[in-house]
Design a protein around this motif. Structure first.
Motif, PDB file in Angstrom:
ATOM      1  N   VAL A 132     -14.852 -22.281  17.088  1.00  0.00           N
ATOM      2  CA  VAL A 132     -16.182 -22.886  16.987  1.00  0.00           C
ATOM      3  C   VAL A 132     -17.230 -21.810  17.271  1.00  0.00           C
ATOM      4  N   THR A 133     -18.273 -21.780  16.435  1.00  0.00           N
ATOM      5  CA  THR A 133     -19.349 -20.793  16.577  1.00  0.00           C
ATOM      6  C   THR A 133     -20.667 -21.498  16.882  1.00  0.00           C
ATOM      7  N   GLY A 134     -21.657 -20.708  17.214  1.00  0.00           N
ATOM      8  CA  GLY A 134     -22.997 -21.238  17.439  1.00  0.00           C
ATOM      9  C   GLY A 134     -23.545 -21.922  16.195  1.00  0.00           C
ATOM     10  N   ASP A 135     -23.252 -21.369  15.030  1.00  0.00           N
ATOM     11  CA  ASP A 135     -23.695 -21.988  13.780  1.00  0.00           C
ATOM     12  C   ASP A 135     -23.105 -23.392  13.633  1.00  0.00           C
ATOM     13  N   ASP A 136     -21.842 -23.550  14.041  1.00  0.00           N
ATOM     14  CA  ASP A 136     -21.211 -24.873  13.991  1.00  0.00           C
ATOM     15  C   ASP A 136     -21.956 -25.862  14.880  1.00  0.00           C
ATOM     16  N   LEU A 137     -22.339 -25.416  16.060  1.00  0.00           N
ATOM     17  CA  LEU A 137     -23.028 -26.299  16.994  1.00  0.00           C
ATOM     18  C   LEU A 137     -24.411 -26.678  16.486  1.00  0.00           C
ATOM     19  N   ILE A 138     -25.114 -25.728  15.929  1.00  0.00           N
ATOM     20  CA  ILE A 138     -26.436 -26.024  15.368  1.00  0.00           C
ATOM     21  C   ILE A 138     -26.307 -27.011  14.220  1.00  0.00           C
ATOM     22  N   MET A 140     -24.125 -29.241  13.951  1.00  0.00           N
ATOM     23  CA  MET A 140     -23.796 -30.540  14.542  1.00  0.00           C
ATOM     24  C   MET A 140     -25.017 -31.208  15.168  1.00  0.00           C
ATOM     25  N   GLY A 141     -26.109 -30.455  15.323  1.00  0.00           N
ATOM     26  CA  GLY A 141     -27.312 -31.022  15.915  1.00  0.00           C
ATOM     27  C   GLY A 141     -27.519 -30.681  17.372  1.00  0.00           C
ATOM     28  N   VAL A 142     -26.745 -29.743  17.904  1.00  0.00           N
ATOM     29  CA  VAL A 142     -26.975 -29.313  19.287  1.00  0.00           C
ATOM     30  C   VAL A 142     -28.265 -28.498  19.298  1.00  0.00           C
ATOM     31  N   PRO A 143     -29.232 -28.886  20.128  1.00  0.00           N
ATOM     32  CA  PRO A 143     -30.497 -28.149  20.139  1.00  0.00           C
ATOM     33  C   PRO A 143     -30.320 -26.717  20.654  1.00  0.00           C
ATOM     34  N   ALA A 144     -31.115 -25.814  20.090  1.00  0.00           N
ATOM     35  CA  ALA A 144     -31.074 -24.417  20.524  1.00  0.00           C
ATOM     36  C   ALA A 144     -31.407 -24.343  22.002  1.00  0.00           C
ATOM     37  N   PRO A 146     -29.796 -22.885  26.174  1.00  0.00           N
ATOM     38  CA  PRO A 146     -28.652 -22.471  26.989  1.00  0.00           C
ATOM     39  C   PRO A 146     -27.445 -23.396  26.855  1.00  0.00           C
ATOM     40  N   ARG A 147     -27.666 -24.628  26.465  1.00  0.00           N
ATOM     41  CA  ARG A 147     -26.563 -25.579  26.321  1.00  0.00           C
ATOM     42  C   ARG A 147     -25.566 -25.083  25.275  1.00  0.00           C
ATOM     43  N   ILE A 148     -26.051 -24.433  24.233  1.00  0.00           N
ATOM     44  CA  ILE A 148     -25.145 -23.906  23.199  1.00  0.00           C
ATOM     45  C   ILE A 148     -24.175 -22.907  23.818  1.00  0.00           C
ATOM     46  N   GLY A 149     -24.689 -21.994  24.629  1.00  0.00           N
ATOM     47  CA  GLY A 149     -23.821 -21.003  25.268  1.00  0.00           C
ATOM     48  C   GLY A 149     -22.782 -21.645  26.167  1.00  0.00           C
ATOM     49  N   ALA A 150     -23.207 -22.646  26.928  1.00  0.00           N
ATOM     50  CA  ALA A 150     -22.269 -23.324  27.828  1.00  0.00           C
ATOM     51  C   ALA A 150     -21.185 -24.050  27.035  1.00  0.00           C
ATOM     52  N   LEU A 151     -21.585 -24.705  25.948  1.00  0.00           N
ATOM     53  CA  LEU A 151     -20.590 -25.397  25.111  1.00  0.00           C
ATOM     54  C   LEU A 151     -19.640 -24.409  24.450  1.00  0.00           C
ATOM     55  N   LEU A 152     -20.175 -23.296  23.946  1.00  0.00           N
ATOM     56  CA  LEU A 152     -19.310 -22.285  23.317  1.00  0.00           C
ATOM     57  C   LEU A 152     -18.316 -21.716  24.320  1.00  0.00           C
ATOM     58  N   GLU A 153     -18.777 -21.445  25.520  1.00  0.00           N
ATOM     59  CA  GLU A 153     -17.874 -20.923  26.546  1.00  0.00           C
ATOM     60  C   GLU A 153     -16.805 -21.958  26.886  1.00  0.00           C
ATOM     61  N   GLY A 154     -17.217 -23.204  27.022  1.00  0.00           N
ATOM     62  CA  GLY A 154     -16.270 -24.267  27.362  1.00  0.00           C
ATOM     63  C   GLY A 154     -15.223 -24.493  26.291  1.00  0.00           C
ATOM     64  N   VAL A 155     -15.659 -24.554  25.035  1.00  0.00           N
ATOM     65  CA  VAL A 155     -14.701 -24.803  23.956  1.00  0.00           C
ATOM     66  C   VAL A 155     -13.787 -23.589  23.765  1.00  0.00           C
ATOM     67  N   TYR A 156     -14.303 -22.389  24.019  1.00  0.00           N
ATOM     68  CA  TYR A 156     -13.449 -21.200  23.917  1.00  0.00           C
ATOM     69  C   TYR A 156     -12.411 -21.203  25.045  1.00  0.00           C
ATOM     70  N   ASP A 157     -12.819 -21.614  26.242  1.00  0.00           N
ATOM     71  CA  ASP A 157     -11.846 -21.747  27.331  1.00  0.00           C
ATOM     72  C   ASP A 157     -10.766 -22.755  26.959  1.00  0.00           C
ATOM     73  N   ARG A 175     -18.169 -32.596  20.685  1.00  0.00           N
ATOM     74  CA  ARG A 175     -18.784 -33.922  20.567  1.00  0.00           C
ATOM     75  C   ARG A 175     -18.590 -34.727  21.859  1.00  0.00           C
ATOM     76  N   GLY A 176     -17.419 -34.636  22.424  1.00  0.00           N
ATOM     77  CA  GLY A 176     -17.146 -35.343  23.669  1.00  0.00           C
ATOM     78  C   GLY A 176     -17.946 -34.813  24.851  1.00  0.00           C
ATOM     79  N   GLU A 177     -18.233 -33.524  24.855  1.00  0.00           N
ATOM     80  CA  GLU A 177     -18.983 -32.909  25.953  1.00  0.00           C
ATOM     81  C   GLU A 177     -20.491 -33.063  25.805  1.00  0.00           C
ATOM     82  N   SER A 178     -20.950 -33.211  24.560  1.00  0.00           N
ATOM     83  CA  SER A 178     -22.399 -33.199  24.351  1.00  0.00           C
ATOM     84  C   SER A 178     -22.963 -34.549  23.938  1.00  0.00           C
ATOM     85  N   ASP A 179     -22.116 -35.575  23.867  1.00  0.00           N
ATOM     86  CA  ASP A 179     -22.554 -36.922  23.485  1.00  0.00           C
ATOM     87  C   ASP A 179     -23.263 -36.933  22.137  1.00  0.00           C
ATOM     88  N   LEU A 180     -22.754 -36.194  21.172  1.00  0.00           N
ATOM     89  CA  LEU A 180     -23.332 -36.209  19.824  1.00  0.00           C
ATOM     90  C   LEU A 180     -22.689 -37.278  18.978  1.00  0.00           C
TER      91      LEU A 180
END
Length: 180
Positions: A132-138, A140-144, A146-157, A175-180
């Motif tokens: 999963v990349t930042g482009d994927d999150l954007i 999906m509708g994740v707003p630009a 710090p949350r993007i970085g936290a989600l990317l780190e979490g999903v990579y872990d 989706r489960g972590e960000s309530d999208l």
């Protein structure tokens, strides 16, 4: 002390950073235990590095090398308590092989076990391409932000831990972590 045991591969060259950190640990009286060396590095590295940089006129590269090694020792000290993802991140760090030289000196049997565990993690791969990349999150509708970085780190872990095995599973985790 380091002087009595010498660095592994005595007669072989080690980097200036490895020699300086070994010297720092020896001069500070680190007792030859992985636990003590990590605690020393955590508690004293910034101040010692500032003093030694000035006294020894360290270049930026040498300073960065020493800082990197001192930064890896606390993680190595806590190896037994780290999850797979944190262990893989530690193994993938650029200074790991040099840190291993120091760890062999201060860690004894602890480091032998660490190396055995590390070998199997390395065989799995310690830094695969993220699903999963930042482009994927954007997309999906994740707003630009710090949350993007936290989600990317979490999903990579999650990927490193083996709980996310492909992009679709990674996106479902997000989706489960960000309530999208």
């Amino acid at each position: 002390t380091f002087g009595e045991r010498g660095l592994p591969g005595e007669g072989e060259e080690v980097s200036y950073a490895v020699a300086l950190v070994a010297w720092m640990l020896d001069r500070a009286g680190a007792s030859g235990s992985l636990k003590d060396s990590g605690g020393f590095a955590e508690a004293h590295s910034k101040e010692l590095l500032r003093v030694w940089r000035k006294a020894l006129r360290l270049s930026n590269g040498d300073r960065d090398g020493v800082a990197s090694l001192m930064g890896l020792l606390p993680g190595a000290r806590d190896w037994g308590g780290l999850g797979v993802a944190k262990r893989k991140r530690l193994l993938a760090s650029s200074g790991w092989m040099e840190a291993l030289v120091l760890l062999r000196v201060v860690g004894g049997d602890e480091v032998k076990q660490m190396e055995a565990e590390a070998a199997s993690l390395i065989a799995e791969g310690v830094s695969p391409e993220p699903f999963v990349t930042g482009d994927d999150l954007i997309a999906m509708g994740v707003p630009a932000g710090p949350r993007i970085g936290a989600l990317l780190e979490g999903v990579y872990d999650e990927q490193l831990e083996g709980r996310v095995g492909n992009k679709a599973a990674g996106l479902a985790w997000v989706r489960g972590e960000s309530d999208l």
